[in-house]
Design a protein around this motif. Structure first.
Motif, PDB file in Angstrom:
ATOM      1  N   ALA A 127      14.240  43.665  33.113  1.00 46.21           N
ATOM      2  CA  ALA A 127      15.075  44.835  32.842  1.00 46.21           C
ATOM      3  C   ALA A 127      15.536  45.486  34.144  1.00 46.21           C
ATOM      4  CB  ALA A 127      14.297  45.840  31.990  1.00 46.21           C
ATOM      5  N   VAL A 128      14.632  45.582  35.091  1.00 48.29           N
ATOM      6  CA  VAL A 128      14.969  46.163  36.396  1.00 48.29           C
ATOM      7  C   VAL A 128      16.090  45.368  37.062  1.00 48.29           C
ATOM      8  CG1 VAL A 128      14.082  46.553  38.730  1.00 48.29           C
ATOM      9  CG2 VAL A 128      12.699  47.210  36.745  1.00 48.29           C
ATOM     10  N   LYS A 129      15.969  44.049  37.021  1.00 47.04           N
ATOM     11  CA  LYS A 129      16.979  43.189  37.637  1.00 47.04           C
ATOM     12  C   LYS A 129      18.327  43.321  36.931  1.00 47.04           C
ATOM     13  CE  LYS A 129      17.690  38.389  39.091  1.00 47.04           C
ATOM     14  NZ  LYS A 129      17.112  37.015  39.112  1.00 47.04           N
ATOM     15  N   LYS A 130      18.298  43.387  35.592  1.00 46.85           N
ATOM     16  CA  LYS A 130      19.543  43.473  34.824  1.00 46.85           C
ATOM     17  C   LYS A 130      20.303  44.764  35.098  1.00 46.85           C
ATOM     18  CE  LYS A 130      18.018  40.639  30.906  1.00 46.85           C
ATOM     19  NZ  LYS A 130      19.069  39.607  30.979  1.00 46.85           N
ATOM     20  N   THR A 131      19.591  45.837  35.397  1.00 50.43           N
ATOM     21  CA  THR A 131      20.250  47.122  35.628  1.00 50.43           C
ATOM     22  C   THR A 131      20.617  47.347  37.088  1.00 50.43           C
ATOM     23  OG1 THR A 131      18.097  48.213  35.871  1.00 50.43           O
ATOM     24  CG2 THR A 131      19.072  48.194  33.663  1.00 50.43           C
ATOM     25  N   GLY A 132      20.360  46.372  37.929  1.00 53.07           N
ATOM     26  CA  GLY A 132      20.727  46.489  39.341  1.00 53.07           C
ATOM     27  C   GLY A 132      19.837  47.426  40.131  1.00 53.07           C
ATOM     28  N   GLU A 133      18.676  47.728  39.600  1.00 52.65           N
ATOM     29  CA  GLU A 133      17.758  48.650  40.262  1.00 52.65           C
ATOM     30  C   GLU A 133      17.174  48.014  41.511  1.00 52.65           C
ATOM     31  OE1 GLU A 133      16.268  51.733  41.299  1.00 52.65           O
ATOM     32  OE2 GLU A 133      16.696  51.990  39.151  1.00 52.65           O
ATOM     33  N   ASP A 134      17.183  48.770  42.636  1.00 49.47           N
ATOM     34  CA  ASP A 134      16.617  48.231  43.868  1.00 49.47           C
ATOM     35  C   ASP A 134      15.359  48.969  44.307  1.00 49.47           C
ATOM     36  OD1 ASP A 134      17.738  50.627  44.614  1.00 49.47           O
ATOM     37  OD2 ASP A 134      19.036  49.795  46.176  1.00 49.47           O
ATOM     38  N   ARG A 135      14.930  49.940  43.492  1.00 46.43           N
ATOM     39  CA  ARG A 135      13.705  50.656  43.813  1.00 46.43           C
ATOM     40  C   ARG A 135      12.508  50.010  43.113  1.00 46.43           C
ATOM     41  NH1 ARG A 135      16.047  56.400  42.079  1.00 46.43           N
ATOM     42  NH2 ARG A 135      17.168  54.945  40.712  1.00 46.43           N
ATOM     43  N   GLU A 136      11.324  50.250  43.671  1.00 47.82           N
ATOM     44  CA  GLU A 136      10.104  49.782  43.025  1.00 47.82           C
ATOM     45  C   GLU A 136       9.812  50.686  41.830  1.00 47.82           C
ATOM     46  OE1 GLU A 136       5.567  48.469  44.373  1.00 47.82           O
ATOM     47  OE2 GLU A 136       7.063  49.061  45.861  1.00 47.82           O
ATOM     48  N   ILE A 137       9.277  50.118  40.772  1.00 49.03           N
ATOM     49  CA  ILE A 137       8.978  50.877  39.559  1.00 49.03           C
ATOM     50  C   ILE A 137       7.549  51.421  39.636  1.00 49.03           C
ATOM     51  CG2 ILE A 137       8.743  50.793  37.048  1.00 49.03           C
ATOM     52  CD1 ILE A 137      11.621  50.585  38.027  1.00 49.03           C
ATOM     53  N   ALA A 138       7.438  52.733  39.484  1.00 47.40           N
ATOM     54  CA  ALA A 138       6.124  53.396  39.441  1.00 47.40           C
ATOM     55  C   ALA A 138       5.833  53.754  37.986  1.00 47.40           C
ATOM     56  CB  ALA A 138       6.119  54.641  40.313  1.00 47.40           C
ATOM     57  N   ILE A 139       4.869  53.072  37.401  1.00 52.59           N
ATOM     58  CA  ILE A 139       4.555  53.241  35.981  1.00 52.59           C
ATOM     59  C   ILE A 139       3.446  54.281  35.849  1.00 52.59           C
ATOM     60  CG2 ILE A 139       3.700  52.074  33.914  1.00 52.59           C
ATOM     61  CD1 ILE A 139       4.777  49.458  35.437  1.00 52.59           C
ATOM     62  N   LEU A 140       3.723  55.319  35.076  1.00 51.96           N
ATOM     63  CA  LEU A 140       2.726  56.350  34.801  1.00 51.96           C
ATOM     64  C   LEU A 140       2.236  56.196  33.372  1.00 51.96           C
ATOM     65  CD1 LEU A 140       4.381  59.541  36.360  1.00 51.96           C
ATOM     66  CD2 LEU A 140       2.980  57.790  37.483  1.00 51.96           C
ATOM     67  N   VAL A 141       0.933  56.273  33.199  1.00 52.68           N
ATOM     68  CA  VAL A 141       0.331  56.089  31.883  1.00 52.68           C
ATOM     69  C   VAL A 141      -0.690  57.192  31.635  1.00 52.68           C
ATOM     70  CG1 VAL A 141      -1.068  54.565  30.430  1.00 52.68           C
ATOM     71  CG2 VAL A 141       0.623  53.586  31.989  1.00 52.68           C
ATOM     72  N   ALA A 142      -0.604  57.804  30.457  1.00 56.34           N
ATOM     73  CA  ALA A 142      -1.678  58.654  29.953  1.00 56.34           C
ATOM     74  C   ALA A 142      -2.377  57.872  28.857  1.00 56.34           C
ATOM     75  CB  ALA A 142      -1.121  59.960  29.398  1.00 56.34           C
ATOM     76  N   THR A 143      -3.698  57.826  28.891  1.00 54.19           N
ATOM     77  CA  THR A 143      -4.414  57.019  27.913  1.00 54.19           C
ATOM     78  C   THR A 143      -5.544  57.798  27.259  1.00 54.19           C
ATOM     79  OG1 THR A 143      -5.597  54.933  27.541  1.00 54.19           O
ATOM     80  CG2 THR A 143      -6.012  56.055  29.631  1.00 54.19           C
ATOM     81  N   SER A 144      -5.726  57.538  25.963  1.00 54.14           N
ATOM     82  CA  SER A 144      -6.894  58.069  25.265  1.00 54.14           C
ATOM     83  C   SER A 144      -7.979  57.007  25.187  1.00 54.14           C
ATOM     84  CB  SER A 144      -6.505  58.545  23.861  1.00 54.14           C
ATOM     85  OG  SER A 144      -5.885  57.511  23.124  1.00 54.14           O
ATOM     86  N   GLY A 145      -7.799  55.925  25.928  1.00 54.57           N
ATOM     87  CA  GLY A 145      -8.853  54.917  26.009  1.00 54.57           C
ATOM     88  C   GLY A 145      -8.379  53.494  26.178  1.00 54.57           C
ATOM     89  N   ASP A 146      -7.586  52.990  25.237  1.00 55.86           N
ATOM     90  CA  ASP A 146      -7.247  51.567  25.225  1.00 55.86           C
ATOM     91  C   ASP A 146      -5.963  51.221  25.989  1.00 55.86           C
ATOM     92  OD1 ASP A 146      -9.485  50.749  23.817  1.00 55.86           O
ATOM     93  OD2 ASP A 146      -8.546  51.082  21.880  1.00 55.86           O
ATOM     94  N   THR A 147      -4.951  52.095  25.909  1.00 57.85           N
ATOM     95  CA  THR A 147      -3.696  51.801  26.594  1.00 57.85           C
ATOM     96  C   THR A 147      -3.918  51.609  28.090  1.00 57.85           C
ATOM     97  OG1 THR A 147      -2.263  52.901  25.003  1.00 57.85           O
ATOM     98  CG2 THR A 147      -1.440  52.745  27.241  1.00 57.85           C
TER      99      THR A 147
END
Length: 498
Positions: A127-147
């Motif tokens: 998806a990043v490549k398809k949209t022409g994004e050149d920045r690194e993706i920083a994924i933020l996650v809030a979890t109640s345990g399993d995610t």
């Protein structure tokens, strides 16, 4: 197909754009701009397919800017025998003539989140490549345990990504905590939060929508995205296993073509059951979606009354992944059942943020109640259900699945509906071994025993193997020790992304 925001103040984006962004710029959630449908003939064909083939056929309907080859490649990489310990990926177990259990926990972290979080790390770089994004993706996650663990495992060392997982410091099981804080990977960070899951989730959402924080990380060459079920790329793979369960019933001759079934889904954040709603809207013959809650029964109250009120006491329970009072994905349901009325969704979400509650109109509630039924289980009822189910069927279930079984029994009592029903089983019983072992062996047998000693005791008592992902977890080195207050989350993210 394009994806629009539930709040109506963002431009539509492609599927790749929705997966890359995670959450819409206006704070809403991305939804498809039009429904898609599966015919009875196409569903019948799925009966002869593998899980991987079923997944590819469903995902192609939604991810229209991905080629069929790309989707097949993602699916094959996600659902192989190295990752999942059974060839069926999501096997269906029969308890009796009316009731089945869909096991969604045969992946590397022993929880249903693997079903989506093994494929999202394959979709996101594309998806990043398809949209022409050149920045690194920083994924933020809030979890109640399993995610959290599933996301960490899925994104570990994926090029072009960094992942930061926040979890409530005292709101997860010991096994869940150890799974996260021992996580390996050069691009992973795990942070405990001194608060509950709702505070943790609200903190992550605040980071996503804070212009100053986004500008700061943009200067460092990053763009935020999400691996929570607010990301459409997390939600859409979950639609697959409802079709797969139905196809398995067809293949076994348990149901006739077109026969309706019920699904029981233990849920807190509403993502898992929302995927079942989308499957039903696509044409899957579903009669009722039974929403199973624990003592934090904000969803049960909403489905019964139309009032969503998070201003209530928060309980820590033995089904911690459901200890949630702000169910993010409910926003998508409201958008769908109001015919895409973004103005009303904005009003309700605004009221939730400012007053902690909102009330939907009678027509909207009627539409919800036509599909959903709900009840909840307290901890004593959950324990009793684990014990009784094991005695009656010889089937061992975890605390979350047991909530689903208890609520199913209440549904039958209330409605008399004994039609074919599938309970979504969300975690291995070994992941919550303290409660499960106590339920079937008694308190005396487990008193004074540690979590990992109980794994062996439970395995010997039931004859079931300890899942590979949980073996020797207590012997792994702790790699993540940071704990912060909720108000420190923004600062910590910026410090970690340096």
């Amino acid at each position: 197909m394009l994806y629009q925001s539930t709040r109506g103040n963002s431009q539509p984006v492609s599927a790749a754009g929705a997966i890359k962004l995670g959450i819409a710029p206006d704070g809403g959630l991305f939804v498809p701009d039009r429904p898609v449908f599966v015919t009875a003939g196409e569903l019948a064909l799925m009966a002869g397919m593998t899980y991987q083939e079923r997944a590819a056929s469903i995902l192609q309907l939604f991810l229209t800017d991905f080629t069929s080859g790309e989707i097949r490649e993602c699916v094959q990489g996600a659902y192989d025998r190295e990752k999942f310990d059974v060839p069926e990926v999501a096997p269906l177990q029969k308890l009796d003539e009316h009731l089945y259990v869909l096991e969604l926990w045969h992946g590397p972290t022993c929880a249903f989140k693997d079903m989506a979080l093994q494929i999202l790390p394959r979709l996101l770089p594309r998806a990043v490549k398809k949209t022409g994004e050149d920045r690194e993706i920083a994924i933020l996650v809030a979890t109640s345990g399993d995610t959290g663990k599933a996301a960490l495992e899925g994104f570990r060392d994926v090029p072009g990504t960094r992942i930061i997982v926040f979890f409530p410091a005292r709101g997860v099981s010991e096994v869940q905590r150890l799974q996260m804080i021992t996580q390996e990977g050069r691009n992973v960070h795990v942070v405990a939060v001194e608060g509950n899951f709702d505070q943790t989730q609200s903190g992550v959402k605040a980071i996503f929508t804070d212009p100053a924080v986004n500008a700061a990380i943009d200067r460092r060459g990053y763009r935020f995205s999400s691996a929570n079920s607010i990301n459409w790329g997390r939600l859409v793979p979950q639609i697959v296993y409802y079709f797969s369960a139905y196809a398995d019933l067809l293949a076994r001759g348990e149901i006739a073509s077109g026969e309706t079934v019920n699904f029981v889904v233990p849920t807190g954040n509403f993502g898992n059951i929302l995927a079942a709603f989308y499957a039903r809207r696509m044409g899957l013959p579903v009669k009722r979606l039974i929403c199973a809650a624990n003592r934090n029964n904000v969803l049960t109250d909403f489905i019964r009354t139309g009032t969503y009120d998070r201003t209530r006491e928060f309980y820590r329970t033995i089904s911690p992944s459901m200890d949630i009072l702000i169910s993010s994905n409910l926003e998508r349901l409201l958008y769908e059942v109001t015919g895409g009325d973004a103005a009303r969704v904005r009003e309700w979400m605004g009221a939730l943020q400012t007053a902690g509650r909102y009330q939907v109109d009678g027509e909207t509630l009627e539409k919800i109640q036509a599909v959903f039924w709900s009840d909840f289980a307290g901890d004593p009822a959950t324990m009793e259900t684990i014990r009784n189910t094991y005695r009656q069927y010889g089937y061992l279930m975890d605390t979350h699945t047991a909530v689903g079984k208890y609520v199913y029994d209440r549904y039958v009592e209330a409605t008399g509906d004994t039609g074919k029903t599938v309970i979504a089983s969300t975690a291995s019983p070994f992941k919550f071994n303290q409660s499960v072992a106590t339920a079937i062996l008694g308190e005396e047998a487990v008193r004074g025993k540690g979590e990992f000693e109980l794994l062996e005791i439970l395995s010997r008592a039931t004859g079931l193997p300890i899942p590979k992902g949980l073996k020797n977890l207590d012997k792994k080195p702790v790699r993540h020790t940071l704990t912060v207050a909720p108000e420190e989350m923004k600062r910590v993210v910026q410090e970690l992304l340096t």
